[in-house]
Design a protein around this motif. Sequence first.
Motif, PDB file in Angstrom:
ATOM      1  N   GLU A   1       0.624  -1.134  -0.095  1.00  0.00           N
ATOM      2  CA  GLU A   1       0.077  -0.139  -0.438  1.00  0.00           C
ATOM      3  C   GLU A   1       0.975   0.791  -0.343  1.00  0.00           C
TER       4      GLU A   1
ATOM      5  N   GLY B   1       0.408   5.789   4.625  1.00  0.00           N
ATOM      6  CA  GLY B   1      -0.158   6.777   4.773  1.00  0.00           C
ATOM      7  C   GLY B   1      -1.741   6.984   4.191  1.00  0.00           C
ATOM      8  N   GLU B   2      -2.198   6.620   3.337  1.00  0.00           N
ATOM      9  CA  GLU B   2      -2.999   7.648   2.526  1.00  0.00           C
ATOM     10  C   GLU B   2      -4.336   5.520   1.642  1.00  0.00           C
ATOM     11  N   SER B   3      -3.729   4.389   2.596  1.00  0.00           N
ATOM     12  CA  SER B   3      -4.609   3.157   2.190  1.00  0.00           C
ATOM     13  C   SER B   3      -4.346   2.158   3.403  1.00  0.00           C
TER      14      SER B   3
END
Length: 430
Positions: free
Chosen positions: A80, A83-85
Motif C-alpha cells: 500500500e 498513510g493513504e491506504s
Amino acid sequence: MKKLILAIVFFSIEFSVFSQSEFNKWSIETNFGFNKAMAPLTPGYLSHSLNIGHLDFGVRYMFNEKFGLKADAGFGSFSEVKGESPEFKTNYLRANIKGVVNLGKLMTFESFSRKLGLLGHLGGGFGRMSFEETILNNAPDYHYNIISGLTGQFKLGTRVALTSDLSMIYNGRQTYTFDGNTYNADVQPSNPLENPFVHAPGTWWTATVGLNFYLGSASEHADWYIAADKYATKEELASQINGIKDMLRDSDGDGVPDYLDKESNTPVGARVSTQGITLDSDNDGTPDHIDKCPFLPGPASTNGCPVQEVKEEVDFLRKAINDGFVNVYFAFDSAKPLSYSISSAHYISNFLKRNPGVSLEVKGYADELGSEDYNIKLSERRAKAVYDIIVSSGIDTSRLTYKGYGEDTTVDKSSADARQLARRTSFEVK
C-alpha cells in the motif's frame, strides 16, 4: 551394415557442420526494478506508482539475428501507499514463455550505432498471488497471464549488455483484487468469506534494469551480429576502396578510367570511344576533335572536309569570269578598289576555297587616257591590289597570278561611262 554406418557418420558430420553458427545464440538475463498494480483494487486501497521490489531471471535463445524465444520467471510484492491506504502485502510469482523480436535489427539501428539495441517480446504463462494482509483468509490465487514489452539494450562488451525493460502483464481468471481483500467480481457476496467463483482480468506493470550475459564461443551474439562484418574489416574495406579509386583514376582526362582505357595519352579535348580511343568517325585520318566535318571524309588540307569540286559550277564561273561578268572597279588614276566592288574579290576567294583544284589570274586594265607606259604600270598596280585582297583571305599564292594589261581598247574612249568600265580588274580561271 557398412552402408548404415557410413550413413550415420555422414549424417553426424552434416549435423555438426550445420549446427555451427557464426554468432552466439544463448543468453542469461536478470532484471531488478519496480512494479505497479493497476486494477483491480478494493475501493480505498492504493498501490505505489513505482513499487520497488520486482526481480526476474530468464534464458533466451535466438534462432537468427532477428527472432528468438525466451523463458523467464519473475517475483516480487505489491504493497500500500503509506498513510493513504489500508495496509496490504501481496506476493506474486509469474513464469512465462515469450517470442522475441530484435526490433533494433529490423529498424537497422546499426546504421547509426553498434551499441544500441531494442527487443520486443510477447508471450504467455501462469501466475500465483498470495496475500499476507486480508480479511478473506483466502488461499493463493492462480491465474494465467499474457505479457508484452520492450527491452532497450546498451552493449557493454561482446559478453554483456545493459538492459532496461518495460512490460505489461495481463492476468486472466484472477479471483481476487491485487490487495486480496475483495473478490474480483462486480457484485460482492453477502458473506465476505463466500467465494462467488467469478473470475475477471487484472493488469499490472513492471519497469526494470538489468544485464544480459551472452554465452558461446563466437565473437558476437545474435543481438549484435552483422553478416557483412565477416567479409571485411575496416582496414580491408579501406584497402578495397583505395583499389577501386586506383581503378577509376583517369590519367589523361578523357572520361574513361585507366583500367578500361586502351589509349593512355588521349589528346586534350578529343572525343573518345568507351575504350578511351580517339574517335575518327569518318575514317579520313583526321580525329573528330579537329575534324570540321567529322562525319564526312576529307583530306587534312581541308580540315577533314570533303573537296567539293562541282564541275558545273567551275564551268559556269569560268565562262562568267572569262566573259567579264565578275570585276573589281577603280576610280580615275587610282589603284584602290572602289568599295562597292570589293565584294567581287571576296566572291572569287570563296569560290577558290570551295574548289581547291582551281587556279586563277588577276588581270588589271586602265582606260585610254594617259600614256601607254603609265597605263601598263597602273593596271599592274590594280591587279596586285586585288591579288593581295584574295591572298589575305586565305588563298595560297601558288594558286594565283596577276598581270597588268594596260589600256582596254574594247570600250568607247569618248564615253565617260565606258572609260569607267575600263578601270578594272577581271579574272581568268585556269
